[in-house]
Design an enzyme around this catalytic site. Structure first.
Site, mmCIF file in Angstrom:
data_model
loop_
_atom_site.group_PDB
_atom_site.id
_atom_site.type_symbol
_atom_site.label_atom_id
_atom_site.label_comp_id
_atom_site.label_asym_id
_atom_site.label_seq_id
_atom_site.Cartn_x
_atom_site.Cartn_y
_atom_site.Cartn_z
ATOM 1 C CD1 TRP A 181 -29.467 -34.964 -5.164
ATOM 2 C CD2 TRP A 181 -30.459 -33.623 -3.358
ATOM 3 N NE1 TRP A 181 -28.619 -33.918 -4.872
ATOM 4 C CE2 TRP A 181 -29.194 -33.066 -3.992
ATOM 5 C CE3 TRP A 181 -31.169 -32.961 -2.575
ATOM 6 C CZ2 TRP A 181 -28.643 -31.785 -3.472
ATOM 7 C CZ3 TRP A 181 -30.765 -31.887 -2.234
ATOM 8 C CH2 TRP A 181 -29.674 -31.209 -2.540
ATOM 9 C CG ASP A 188 -36.260 -31.538 -4.639
ATOM 10 O OD1 ASP A 188 -36.166 -30.433 -5.282
ATOM 11 O OD2 ASP A 188 -35.316 -32.206 -4.056
ATOM 12 C CE LYS A 215 -29.795 -30.977 -10.858
ATOM 13 N NZ LYS A 215 -29.770 -30.549 -9.236
#
Length: 211
Positions: free
Chosen positions: A75, A157, A193
């Site tokens: 990311w 993460d 999300k």
């Protein structure tokens, strides 16, 4: 503003206690030995980004090794948070094989196996961003062996729990494997999300400690 049923008071410094307990349960499951032993501390954060930033600051101030390994690719904001913003030395480990369009498993093991002892390694819990390529459970077991051998500190993460397989528990399998191994680790959770809470900026940071 006119809805008197909504509580707009400040939350405690650690956030909503019920939210933190449920976040911990969602990530680590209902039968987590570290949770039962009171070795998991969880705070509410400004989504996953805030959790990563607070975790990075915690490590910078209280952890002796300031080297963070990120998957290549990862990311886009990981390097900014750990490196530019907080000041860790950022290194990369091989992750995606462009020829096979899959995981560079051997390259990953080699790079983590040569990392300085105590280095922090950022791991995507599931649905790796941006490739979508995840290790198999057997490969996660191999990654765990190297992490333990090199005394690395995992920082998971988790931004897509439930999205990779459609099963919340299956998508937490890697994290739970590491937590049950006795390792200390950190976890950043985002609910943007998987719960559609983009504007609310809702997340959590958990630290699993052996103290």
């Amino acid at each position: 503003m006119a809805d008197t049923s909504r509580n707009k008071e400040y939350q405690p410094m650690g956030g909503d206690a019920t939210f933190c307990q449920l976040s911990k349960k969602l990530a680590f499951g209902t039968d987590c030995p570290a949770c039962s032993a009171g070795r998991v501390a969880t705070i509410q954060s400004l989504s996953g980004t805030g959790a990563l930033r607070v975790g990075a600051e915690l490590l910078k101030r209280h952890y002796p090794v300031h080297i963070v390994y990120l998957p290549d690719p990862t990311w886009g904001n990981h390097a900014n948070i750990f490196g530019m913003s907080v000041g860790h030395k950022v290194c990369k480990y091989r992750y995606f094989n462009k020829q096979t369009k899959g995981l560079d498993y051997q390259g990953m093991l080699e790079d983590l196996g040569s990392a300085p002892a105590g280095s922090v390694v950022v791991l995507h819990a599931c649905a790796h961003n941006p490739t979508g390529v995840d290790p198999t459970f057997e490969q996660w077991q191999g990654i765990l062996r190297v992490v333990k051998e090199r005394h690395l500190l995992p920082f998971f993460d988790s931004a897509y729990q439930g999205f990779a397989s459609g099963d919340l528990d299956r998508d937490a399998a890697a994290l739970r494997l590491f937590a049950r191994s006795g390792l200390e680790l950190l976890l950043a959770q985002s609910y943007a999300k998987n719960m559609g809470l983009y504007g609310e900026r809702v997340g959590a940071l958990s630290v699993v400690s052996n103290w």
